[in-house]
Scaffold this motif. Structure first.
Motif, PDB file in Angstrom:
ATOM      1  N   ALA A 301       0.828  -1.210   0.000  1.00  0.00           N
ATOM      2  CA  ALA A 301       0.000   0.000   0.000  1.00  0.00           C
ATOM      3  C   ALA A 301       0.857   1.253   0.000  1.00  0.00           C
ATOM      4  N   VAL A 302       1.863   1.302   0.876  1.00  0.00           N
ATOM      5  CA  VAL A 302       2.673   2.529   0.951  1.00  0.00           C
ATOM      6  C   VAL A 302       3.583   2.665  -0.266  1.00  0.00           C
ATOM      7  N   PHE A 338      -3.858   4.426   0.477  1.00  0.00           N
ATOM      8  CA  PHE A 338      -4.263   4.807   1.841  1.00  0.00           C
ATOM      9  C   PHE A 338      -5.395   3.921   2.340  1.00  0.00           C
ATOM     10  N   VAL A 339      -6.329   3.598   1.457  1.00  0.00           N
ATOM     11  CA  VAL A 339      -7.444   2.725   1.855  1.00  0.00           C
ATOM     12  C   VAL A 339      -6.911   1.354   2.280  1.00  0.00           C
ATOM     13  N   THR A 428      -6.387   6.895   8.676  1.00  0.00           N
ATOM     14  CA  THR A 428      -5.561   5.777   8.229  1.00  0.00           C
ATOM     15  C   THR A 428      -4.172   5.841   8.865  1.00  0.00           C
ATOM     16  N   LEU A 429      -3.587   7.028   8.870  1.00  0.00           N
ATOM     17  CA  LEU A 429      -2.252   7.182   9.467  1.00  0.00           C
ATOM     18  C   LEU A 429      -2.306   6.974  10.975  1.00  0.00           C
ATOM     19  N   ILE A 450       6.053   6.726   5.802  1.00  0.00           N
ATOM     20  CA  ILE A 450       6.124   6.718   4.329  1.00  0.00           C
ATOM     21  C   ILE A 450       4.814   7.252   3.745  1.00  0.00           C
ATOM     22  N   GLY A 451       3.675   6.846   4.330  1.00  0.00           N
ATOM     23  CA  GLY A 451       2.388   7.347   3.862  1.00  0.00           C
ATOM     24  C   GLY A 451       2.270   8.848   4.033  1.00  0.00           C
ATOM     25  N   ALA A 452       2.752   9.371   5.178  1.00  0.00           N
ATOM     26  CA  ALA A 452       2.715  10.813   5.410  1.00  0.00           C
ATOM     27  C   ALA A 452       3.571  11.542   4.377  1.00  0.00           C
ATOM     28  N   PHE A 453       4.716  10.964   4.028  1.00  0.00           N
ATOM     29  CA  PHE A 453       5.552  11.547   2.978  1.00  0.00           C
ATOM     30  C   PHE A 453       4.802  11.567   1.645  1.00  0.00           C
TER      31      PHE A 453
END
Length: 546
Positions: A301-302, A338-339, A428-429, A450-453
């Protein structure tokens, strides 16, 4: 609490009506129009028929929502349970709860808006009869996917949408439409074959295909090895439809070639079928198998979040000759990442975030594809370099309302607080910060970082697109796309060679305003959606116990 008091039998009828009427409408669309309904010509009559049927389904879905007991969203409501194939215990089992109701309403809304838009702006292609019939079959299959509670019926509904979307791309699409349609159908069919094996494994091993009974059992009747095998098989089929990196490569081609309404429905509702399957089937039915694969699902996902954003940045840069529809398609890979990350946390916070992001993506990306399709219709291309050139779109000056709405959709997509895109990503985060028991916190906190980035990269490419398309830029003649006009000297007066873009038309405003309004409403009042999903998610993750 219900908005209006409706008896259970009427609720059953409304849900059956929502699922079946589009299919009946598709059959009727292929028949000759009655003399009193022909209008100016048969083509107009069948397009009006499409608006009427999808409008009736939307009204029924709204009444169903009004009659839904919002105090008990974790309880299956409007249920119908009829034996269909006794030998396999396959039943015609329908029902909705707080998880499926928002997706049902989103599907009905988007399909109606697409039918309304097509009435005024039908894509070039074969018979309008076939177009309307295919859109209605697509709607019926999607609505059935969110309403059925039997594994085999879920599979049939899941597959029902493939052929209509194939023909919408192959017959009404743009350049490279046949290759894109074949790629779409091959990827999704191959994934579905594997998924069917996993569904049969669960049904035959447990002795039932009933999704409610399986969720209540919470995997206790399935060994760990069966759960792991089932999650792997079903997960592959769902991941293709989602689409999860690296099984996503059919999506950009399909979106680029599809007609505007095809892209809206593909992004707005078809992608949600995959993530819905993860939540409705795999999380409650095979929790041990999901726990085994959750770190890998989160990792994919990320990677998809960052990959999708980097692909968009590459398409958005000057001189890349990037296609704007292709860029929005790649953005969907990131947003659906993200989902999947929220689902992989296996926590109420993360899963609620995933469901919220699902709805937000349907609203925002549906609006973006409407807007990009309108720009392409006006300018004759979706090439970013041409749109950003000195003779390009420059929407703020030439079509200010269209430019403002594009900027609004872009900042909603990048997750601006106060709009719908923000809450799904944030929850999600948060879910990744504290995943379910048994999952590695350090790994998931790394995924969170990584998702926040990825959100920063999303902001970067969306702002670049807004600057280039809405404001324009001076592009050297050597970088102009073939056929584009060279820039006009700054002191030259406007001439007839400068494209004059039409601003938003009344039918476009009618089709787009609900999406923009709901994007603001969901951003300012997230409790409306979370109040539906949270009790249902809590019950689902607790093995059917409220």
């Amino acid at each position: 609490m219900t908005v209006i008091d409706i008896s259970p039998s009427v609720m059953q009828f409304l849900l059956a009506f929502v699922v079946v009427v589009p299919l009946l409408g598709a059959v009727a669309a292929l028949l000759p129009a009655p003399p009193g309904l022909k209008g100016k010509n048969p083509d107009q009559a069948v397009l009006r028929h499409g608006v009427t049927v999808t409008g009736a389904v939307l009204i029924a879905a709204i009444v169903l929502t009004a009659g839904f007991d919002h105090d008990h969203p974790a309880t299956m409501q409007a249920t119908t349970d009829i034996s269909w194939i006794p030998a396999l215990d396959v039943r015609i089992h329908l029902g909705i709860d707080g998880i499926s109701l928002p997706l049902l309403l989103l599907t009905a809304l988007l399909t109606f808006l697409c039918a309304l838009y097509s009435y005024f702006k039908l894509p070039a292609g074969p018979s309008p009869k076939a177009f309307v019939a295919l859109v209605l079959v697509l709607e019926s299959g999607t609505l059935a996917t969110f309403a059925v509670l039997d594994l085999l019926l879920f599979f049939l509904a899941f597959e029902m949408v493939l052929i209509p979307m194939y023909f919408l791309i192959a017959r009404w699409g743009g350049d490279q439409r046949r290759a894109a349609a074949w790629k779409f159908i091959l990827y999704t069919l191959l994934g579905s074959v594997v998924m069917l094996l996993g569904l049969l494994l669960i049904g035959l091993t447990s002795g039932t295909f009933d999704m409610v009974a399986l969720a209540t059992d919470n995997g206790r009747g399935l060994t760990t090895s069966v759960q792991v095998t089932a999650v792997l098989a079903i997960g592959i089929g769902l991941a293709v439809k989602t689409p999860m990196w690296p099984l996503h490569s059919w999506l950009p081609d399909a979106h680029t070639a599809a007609p505007t309404v095809g892209s809206v429905l593909l992004a707005g509702v078809l992608l949600k079928m995959g993530t819905y399957g993860f939540v409705r089937i795999l999380l409650p039915v095979a929790p041990d198998g999901m726990r085994t694969f959750a770190p890998y699902l989160a990792a994919f996902a990320v990677v998809g979040i960052v990959y999708g954003s980097l692909a968009c940045l590459a398409l958005a840069r000057n001189g890349a000759k990037g296609d704007l529809k292709r860029l929005i398609a790649y953005s969907s890979v990131g947003h659906m990442g993200f989902v999947l990350l929220g689902i992989a946390t296996m926590t109420p916070t993360g899963v609620n975030g995933a469901l919220f992001a699902n709805i937000a993506h349907g609203l925002i990306t549906g609006l973006l594809f409407f807007l990009v399709g309108a720009i392409k219709d006006r300018y004759g291309t979706a090439d970013l370099d041409t749109l950003a050139g000195a003779t390009g779109a420059a929407l703020y000056g030439r079509a200010p309302r269209l430019g403002a709405l594009l900027a609004f959709a872009a900042v909603a997509s990048l997750g601006l607080p106060g709009l719908a895109g923000f809450w799904g990503e944030m929850l999600t985060l948060f879910g990744a910060y504290s995943p379910a028991e048994g999952l590695s916190r350090p790994a998931f906190r790394t995924f969170m970082a990584i998702g926040a980035f990825g959100t920063l990269l999303t902001a970067a490419y969306m702002l670049i697109v807004v600057r280039r398309v809405c404001m324009g830029e001076h592009t050297p003649h050597s970088q102009l796309s073939p056929g584009a006009r060279p820039e006009r000297p700054a002191d030259a007066s406007p001439t007839a060679t400068t494209p004059q873009l039409t601003d938003i038309q009344s039918y476009e405003a009618a089709a787009w305003t609900p999406l923009a309004a709901l994007t603001v409403l969901a951003g300012l009042w997230p409790a409306v959606l979370l109040g539906l999903t949270d009790p249902a998610v809590q019950k689902l993750l607790a093995g059917g116990k409220s």
